[in-house]
Design a protein around this motif. Structure first.
Motif, short mmCIF file in Angstrom:
data_model
loop_
_atom_site.label_atom_id
_atom_site.label_comp_id
_atom_site.label_asym_id
_atom_site.label_seq_id
_atom_site.Cartn_x
_atom_site.Cartn_y
_atom_site.Cartn_z
N ASP A 88 23.55 6.83 52.64
CA ASP A 88 24.29 5.64 53.07
C ASP A 88 25.71 5.98 53.50
O ASP A 88 26.17 5.59 54.57
CB ASP A 88 24.43 4.72 51.85
CG ASP A 88 23.70 3.44 52.03
OD1 ASP A 88 22.66 3.49 52.70
OD2 ASP A 88 24.18 2.43 51.50
N ARG B 218 27.24 5.90 57.29
CA ARG B 218 28.20 4.84 57.61
C ARG B 218 29.43 5.37 58.35
O ARG B 218 30.14 4.63 59.02
CB ARG B 218 28.63 4.12 56.33
CG ARG B 218 28.60 2.61 56.53
CD ARG B 218 28.96 1.82 55.31
NE ARG B 218 28.40 2.35 54.09
CZ ARG B 218 29.08 2.35 52.93
NH1 ARG B 218 30.30 1.91 52.88
NH2 ARG B 218 28.51 2.79 51.84
N GLN C 66 27.64 -9.18 62.09
CA GLN C 66 28.15 -8.18 61.14
C GLN C 66 27.65 -8.41 59.71
O GLN C 66 27.67 -7.51 58.89
CB GLN C 66 29.68 -8.21 61.11
CG GLN C 66 30.32 -7.28 62.09
CD GLN C 66 30.95 -8.05 63.21
OE1 GLN C 66 31.69 -8.99 62.96
NE2 GLN C 66 30.62 -7.71 64.44
N GLY C 67 27.24 -9.63 59.42
CA GLY C 67 26.77 -9.93 58.06
C GLY C 67 27.14 -11.33 57.64
O GLY C 67 27.20 -12.24 58.47
N HIS D 36 29.81 -13.95 55.37
CA HIS D 36 31.22 -13.99 55.00
C HIS D 36 31.55 -15.25 54.21
O HIS D 36 31.03 -16.32 54.50
CB HIS D 36 32.11 -13.97 56.24
CG HIS D 36 31.65 -12.99 57.27
ND1 HIS D 36 32.09 -11.70 57.32
CD2 HIS D 36 30.74 -13.10 58.27
CE1 HIS D 36 31.49 -11.06 58.31
NE2 HIS D 36 30.65 -11.90 58.90
N ARG E 269 28.11 -4.15 47.88
CA ARG E 269 28.45 -3.43 49.13
C ARG E 269 29.36 -4.25 50.05
O ARG E 269 29.32 -4.11 51.28
CB ARG E 269 27.19 -3.08 49.92
CG ARG E 269 26.30 -2.13 49.19
CD ARG E 269 24.94 -2.15 49.83
NE ARG E 269 23.96 -1.61 48.92
CZ ARG E 269 23.36 -0.44 49.07
NH1 ARG E 269 23.63 0.28 50.10
NH2 ARG E 269 22.49 -0.02 48.19
N ALA E 270 30.15 -5.13 49.46
CA ALA E 270 31.01 -5.97 50.29
C ALA E 270 32.46 -5.55 50.11
O ALA E 270 32.77 -4.74 49.25
CB ALA E 270 30.84 -7.42 49.88
N HIS F 53 33.49 -9.93 52.90
CA HIS F 53 32.56 -9.57 53.98
C HIS F 53 31.37 -8.84 53.39
O HIS F 53 31.53 -7.75 52.83
CB HIS F 53 33.25 -8.65 54.98
CG HIS F 53 34.44 -9.26 55.64
ND1 HIS F 53 34.32 -10.20 56.63
CD2 HIS F 53 35.76 -9.08 55.44
CE1 HIS F 53 35.53 -10.57 57.03
NE2 HIS F 53 36.42 -9.90 56.31
N PRO G 226 27.69 -6.94 54.11
CA PRO G 226 26.96 -6.36 55.24
C PRO G 226 25.63 -7.08 55.46
O PRO G 226 25.12 -7.72 54.52
CB PRO G 226 26.71 -4.92 54.79
CG PRO G 226 26.76 -4.95 53.30
CD PRO G 226 27.71 -6.05 52.93
N SER G 227 25.08 -6.96 56.66
CA SER G 227 23.85 -7.73 56.97
C SER G 227 22.68 -7.30 56.08
O SER G 227 21.76 -8.09 55.86
CB SER G 227 23.47 -7.63 58.44
OG SER G 227 24.11 -6.61 59.06
N THR G 228 22.74 -6.06 55.54
CA THR G 228 21.64 -5.63 54.66
C THR G 228 21.57 -6.48 53.39
O THR G 228 20.52 -6.55 52.75
CB THR G 228 21.84 -4.16 54.24
OG1 THR G 228 23.21 -3.97 53.89
CG2 THR G 228 21.44 -3.21 55.32
#
Ligand code: ADP
Length: 435
Positions: free
Chosen positions: A154, A158, A352-353, A355, A406-407, A424, A426-428
């Motif tokens: 990961d 990234r 981007q994901g 928020h 993971r934000a 924020h 992430p989209s995952t």
């Protein structure tokens, strides 16, 4: 020097042509004399050229060139000197490379050079002990095939290497490694790996100590708080003069309890890297209940709280952790904005994901404080914090919860105009439910 050789060459040619003309005068065959003269000169030049060619092809390092005559001799010598100079420069560079390689080989830290795709190009001995790389079999292999931890994959993919990555060693799980990656040249990677087991143990001791102390203090504090409550209920019978001190003791006791709860929560968050729970959380409902709690916290101060949340956007993670992070942000907004202040909560998604924004029109925070705000016990203004009863751990908890999901947290604020806290994801981590 060059000029000299040019003059000599011209003189020699003039002499040759003069000789040929003289021969022509004697024999009466000017043309033939010239052809023979120039032909001989051309043949001689070609011979020198061939000698030079043979020497360039076949000579051993350091072997002197054949003797040449005139300008050719000069050319032979110049090439020879140039070659000697290059050899000396190459020797010096090789010595530098050897020294660098020797010193990096002797380093206790692992140094690994990877190409732009993450394939191994070069590594030192420490890389063999720390990461188990094998020389020379692993040359050209992809680093993610050799360090198989998904966190490393990961991190590497990234390409955001501002922070180092801590991992147990693939060779020995009791050894804790810290990995730094730097990109250089043509997107190649330089990876530095340090053994931080000792630091890690100290850190673990610190965490255990704080968690144990907090845990041990909880029971006596509960007993004291219980007695204080009983005393306060019957203060008229004991001595009315004790009312104020008892009230203050109860207030401070409650503060200590909050502090211990926050410290224990932080210790729990630090104990593992990721929450065990990964079921999608309905963030809109979670925010609605936080909004209601915030309205109750505001009470007579009557903050105007608005909520705009995408009901189809869910978040993978632990509901309890997300609740404590989001409520810390919303409750801070209530605590630090003036009466009847506006607070806007927004939950939305894009490419981007996902928020979450909590915006207030409170006093704002000076820019110099922003980078340190998520540190434990960091307070912008201690008088402000003691008035609100904050523990100074709220934003540290937010940061930890976000890290585990993971934000990241973005804080924007202008003094006197309010603050905006944005998480924020992430989209995952996001799950979009069909409408
Ligand atoms: P506390 O428990 O003291 O609120 P936090 O970690 O939650 O601790 O916040 C750290 C500091 O950041 C607070 O002391 C406060 O000065 C400042 N702060 C946090 N949120 C806001 C906000 N919405 N507006 C202004 N200042 C804030």
């Amino acid at each position: 020097m060059k000029q000299d050789w040019r003059g000599a060459l011209v003189r020699r040619l003039l002499l040759l042509v003069g000789g040929c003309l003289l021969l022509g005068l004697i024999s009466g065959e000017y043309a033939w004399a010239l052809v023979i003269g120039l032909g001989t000169y051309l043949g001689w030049t070609l011979k020198q050229l061939l000698r030079l060619h043979r020497w360039l092809q076949e000579h051993q390092p350091g072997e002197a060139p054949p003797d040449g005559y005139g300008l050719w001799g000069e050319v032979f010598d110049s090439i020879y000197h140039l070659e000697r100079r290059n050899e000396r420069a190459r020797g010096r560079l090789q010595a530098v490379i050897d020294r660098v390689q020797e010193s990096t080989a002797a380093l206790k830290d692992a140094v690994i050079m990877l190409d732009r795709d993450g394939n191994l190009e070069w590594w030192n001995r420490a890389a063999e002990t720390l990461l188990g790389l094998q020389t020379p079999q692993d040359s050209g292999q992809s680093i993610s095939n050799l360090v198989r931890d998904p966190r490393f994959k990961d991190y590497f993919e990234r390409e955001n290497y501002l922070e180092p990555l801590d991992l147990p060693s693939p060779v020995n799980s009791r050894v804790q490694l810290q990995i730094h990656v730097t990109q250089y040249g043509n997107s190649e990677h330089l990876m530095l790996v340090r053994d931080v087991t000792r630091l890690h143990q100290l850190e673990q001791m610190r965490k255990d100590f704080v968690a144990n102390v907090s845990h041990e203090l909880r029971t006596p504090l509960t007993v004291i708080a219980g007695y204080l409550e009983t005393l306060l209920d019957n203060v008229e019978e004991v001595n009315p003069r004790w009312l104020r001190p008892l009230q203050q003791m109860q207030q401070q006791g409650a503060r200590m309890q909050n502090l211990l709860n926050d410290l224990l929560l932080l210790a729990r968050l630090e104990a593992t890297d990721y929450p065990a729970d990964r079921t999608p959380v309905a963030v809109d409902l979670l925010l609605l209940s936080i909004k209601n709690d915030a309205q109750a916290l505001s009470g007579p101060r009557q903050h105007r709280i608005s909520l705009e949340a995408d009901p189809h956007l869910r978040l993978k993670g632990s509901e309890a952790e997300l609740r404590s992070a989001f409520s810390n942000l919303v409750f801070n907004a209530v605590k630090y904005s003036p009466d009847e202040g506006r607070i806007d909560i927004r939950w939305w998604g894009d490419e981007q994901g996902a928020h979450l924004t909590v915006q207030d029109n409170g006093p704002g925070i000076e820019a110099k404080h922003l980078p340190r705000l998520t540190e434990r016990f960091y307070r912008v203004d201690s008088s402000r914090a003691s008035a609100t009863g904050g523990t100074g751990l709220g934003l540290a908890i937010v940061k930890h919860v976000l890290l585990r999901h993971r934000a990241r947290l973005d804080i924007a604020s202008t003094l006197g105009q309010g603050s905006t806290f944005t998480c924020h994801f992430p989209s995952t981590q996001a799950v979009r439910r069909a409408k």
